[in-house]
Each structure stands twice: as C-alpha cells, then as structure tokens.
Design an enzyme around this catalytic site. Structure first.
Site, PDB file in Angstrom:
ATOM      1  N   HIS A 132       0.834  -1.216   0.000  1.00 15.63           N
ATOM      2  CA  HIS A 132       0.000   0.000   0.000  1.00 15.63           C
ATOM      3  C   HIS A 132       0.869   1.266   0.000  1.00 15.63           C
ATOM      4  O   HIS A 132       0.676   2.153  -0.841  1.00 15.63           O
ATOM      5  CB  HIS A 132      -0.898  -0.028   1.247  1.00 15.63           C
ATOM      6  CG  HIS A 132      -1.773   1.174   1.423  1.00 15.63           C
ATOM      7  ND1 HIS A 132      -3.107   1.170   1.089  1.00 15.63           N
ATOM      8  CD2 HIS A 132      -1.511   2.427   1.895  1.00 15.63           C
ATOM      9  CE1 HIS A 132      -3.619   2.368   1.346  1.00 15.63           C
ATOM     10  NE2 HIS A 132      -2.665   3.149   1.842  1.00 15.63           N
ATOM     11  N   GLU A 133       1.808   1.337   0.919  1.00 13.39           N
ATOM     12  CA  GLU A 133       2.629   2.557   1.006  1.00 13.39           C
ATOM     13  C   GLU A 133       3.491   2.724  -0.242  1.00 13.39           C
ATOM     14  O   GLU A 133       3.681   3.844  -0.723  1.00 13.39           O
ATOM     15  CB  GLU A 133       3.491   2.548   2.272  1.00 13.39           C
ATOM     16  CG  GLU A 133       2.690   2.559   3.586  1.00 13.39           C
ATOM     17  CD  GLU A 133       1.701   3.721   3.718  1.00 13.39           C
ATOM     18  OE1 GLU A 133       1.870   4.748   3.043  1.00 13.39           O
ATOM     19  OE2 GLU A 133       0.738   3.572   4.489  1.00 13.39           O
ATOM     20  N   HIS A 142      -5.944   6.724  -2.457  1.00 12.52           N
ATOM     21  CA  HIS A 142      -6.798   5.682  -1.880  1.00 12.52           C
ATOM     22  C   HIS A 142      -7.910   5.271  -2.839  1.00 12.52           C
ATOM     23  O   HIS A 142      -8.440   6.084  -3.584  1.00 12.52           O
ATOM     24  CB  HIS A 142      -7.358   6.139  -0.530  1.00 12.52           C
ATOM     25  CG  HIS A 142      -6.307   6.113   0.535  1.00 12.52           C
ATOM     26  ND1 HIS A 142      -6.337   6.898   1.649  1.00 12.52           N
ATOM     27  CD2 HIS A 142      -5.174   5.364   0.624  1.00 12.52           C
ATOM     28  CE1 HIS A 142      -5.261   6.642   2.394  1.00 12.52           C
ATOM     29  NE2 HIS A 142      -4.535   5.725   1.783  1.00 12.52           N
ATOM     30  N   CYS A 143      -8.232   3.987  -2.799  1.00  9.98           N
ATOM     31  CA  CYS A 143      -9.152   3.373  -3.754  1.00  9.98           C
ATOM     32  C   CYS A 143     -10.444   2.989  -3.038  1.00  9.98           C
ATOM     33  O   CYS A 143     -10.419   2.558  -1.885  1.00  9.98           O
ATOM     34  CB  CYS A 143      -8.475   2.137  -4.345  1.00  9.98           C
ATOM     35  SG  CYS A 143      -9.485   1.244  -5.531  1.00  9.98           S
ATOM     36  N   CYS A 170      -6.411   0.498 -10.324  1.00  7.25           N
ATOM     37  CA  CYS A 170      -5.154   1.009  -9.771  1.00  7.25           C
ATOM     38  C   CYS A 170      -3.951   0.511 -10.573  1.00  7.25           C
ATOM     39  O   CYS A 170      -2.947   1.207 -10.718  1.00  7.25           O
ATOM     40  CB  CYS A 170      -5.011   0.615  -8.295  1.00  7.25           C
ATOM     41  SG  CYS A 170      -6.104   1.539  -7.204  1.00  7.25           S
TER      42      CYS A 170
HETATM   43 ZN   LIG Z   1      -2.712   5.126   2.241  1.00  6.07          ZN
HETATM   44 ZN   LIG Z   2      -7.728   0.049  -6.452  1.00  6.16          ZN
END
Ligand SMILES: [Zn+2]
Ligand SMILES: [Zn+2]
Length: 180
Positions: A132-133, A142-143, A170
C-alpha cells in the site's frame, strides 16, 4: 535509473518478515526487491514525550540517503505518528522516493472477540501495508474498492478484508505513472 526497490530495516531484526515482504513486492511492482543494509531509526525523528517516531522525518531521512534504489521502503517496530494522526501503520511520499511501515500495531487484535493474531496473519498485514505505502510512492491514492490493497485502512478489520493486490483500475494508474 536503478530498477530495485530496497527494503530498509530500521531497528527490526525479523528476517522472515523482511523476506516475505521482499518476495511479494515484485508481484505488484515491476522491480526487483532487495533487503538493504539495516540502520538505526534517526534520532531526529524521535518524540521523547510521546515515545513515538515522527514518520515524515523518517521519510526525509530515507529519501536523503544515497542508496541506489528506485524506491526505499523502511520497516520498523517503532510506533509512528504524524502531526495530524495520533498513530499510523505507515506513511509515504505521494509520489516520492520513500515509504515506511510500522509493525507496532499490526499484531494487535482489532476487536475483543477476535482470536489473538497469529504469525501468518501478522505477516500478511505487514505485506499489505508495505504494498500500500509503495503504491503511494508511485502516485496511487486511496481506492474505493475494499478488496484493493490501496483502499484506506485505519482499522485492522479493513486491512484483513483487503487483498495484497492492486485492483484493475489502480494497476492501470500504476502503468500510466511508470510509463509517463
Ligand atoms: Zn494510504
Ligand atoms: Zn484500487
């Protein structure tokens, strides 16, 4: 440009955890991953009063190092905060060279009813937060998809509910970023 994402162990000695995260990184990002030389957390990031480290200062410290890597992902057992958040699981430059993940709270229970966190669950949480990071460092925000690794996850239940992978949307944004 270097084509390696480097993990930087900052006061953490859990080699199995580092190896597990390093093995996962290339499944999402088109770079090799290596575990770099370990270091101490920068003293300048320590807030003595809170007993926590200021994440943004650690990012600046990492980004200013001369390590030859496309991205640097710090991992630490220390508890992290930012000027606006009392604690965080991780933080990243958006976009930028450095990101950091803290294992400090990832072994905790999310609710009293849940069984104690086991080792595979702990490792999977650290992997998700690391992926994530790193996503932020490549410009991803953010998704809305709760199964996407880029979904915002302030609560443990949301970390556990998401996958280690980027959603299709993404993934396209990542490709656009990398080919821009
Ligand atoms: Zn985040
Ligand atoms: Zn996503």
């Amino acid at each position: 440009m270097s084509s390696v994402i480097e993990l930087v162990a900052l006061d953490i000695t859990d080699q199995e955890l580092l190896s597990s995260l390093c093995a996962e990184v290339p499944t999402t990002y088109p770079f090799q991953c290596r575990i770099g030389a370990a270091e101490k957390l920068p003293v300048s990031a320590l807030d003595m009063h809170r007993g926590q480290y200021q994440a943004t200062r650690i990012l600046e410290h990492l980004a200013s190092s001369d390590r030859d890597a496309v991205r640097l992902l710090g991992i630490t057992t220390a508890d992290l905060f930012t000027p606006i958040l009392r604690y965080i699981f991780g933080e990243a430059m958006l976009p930028g060279k450095a990101a950091i993940v803290s294992t400090h709270r990832l072994g905790n229970l999310s609710r009293g009813t849940q069984p104690p966190c086991d080792r595979p669950l702990f490792i999977s949480r650290v992997i998700k937060e690391g992926i994530h990071e790193l996503g932020h460092t490549f410009g991803l925000t953010h998704c809305a998809d709760p199964s996407c690794v880029m979904t915002a996850s302030r609560e443990m239940a949301r970390i556990d509910a998401k996958s280690t992978q980027l959603c299709r949307y993404c993934r396209i944004l990542l490709d656009d970023f990398l080919t821009a």
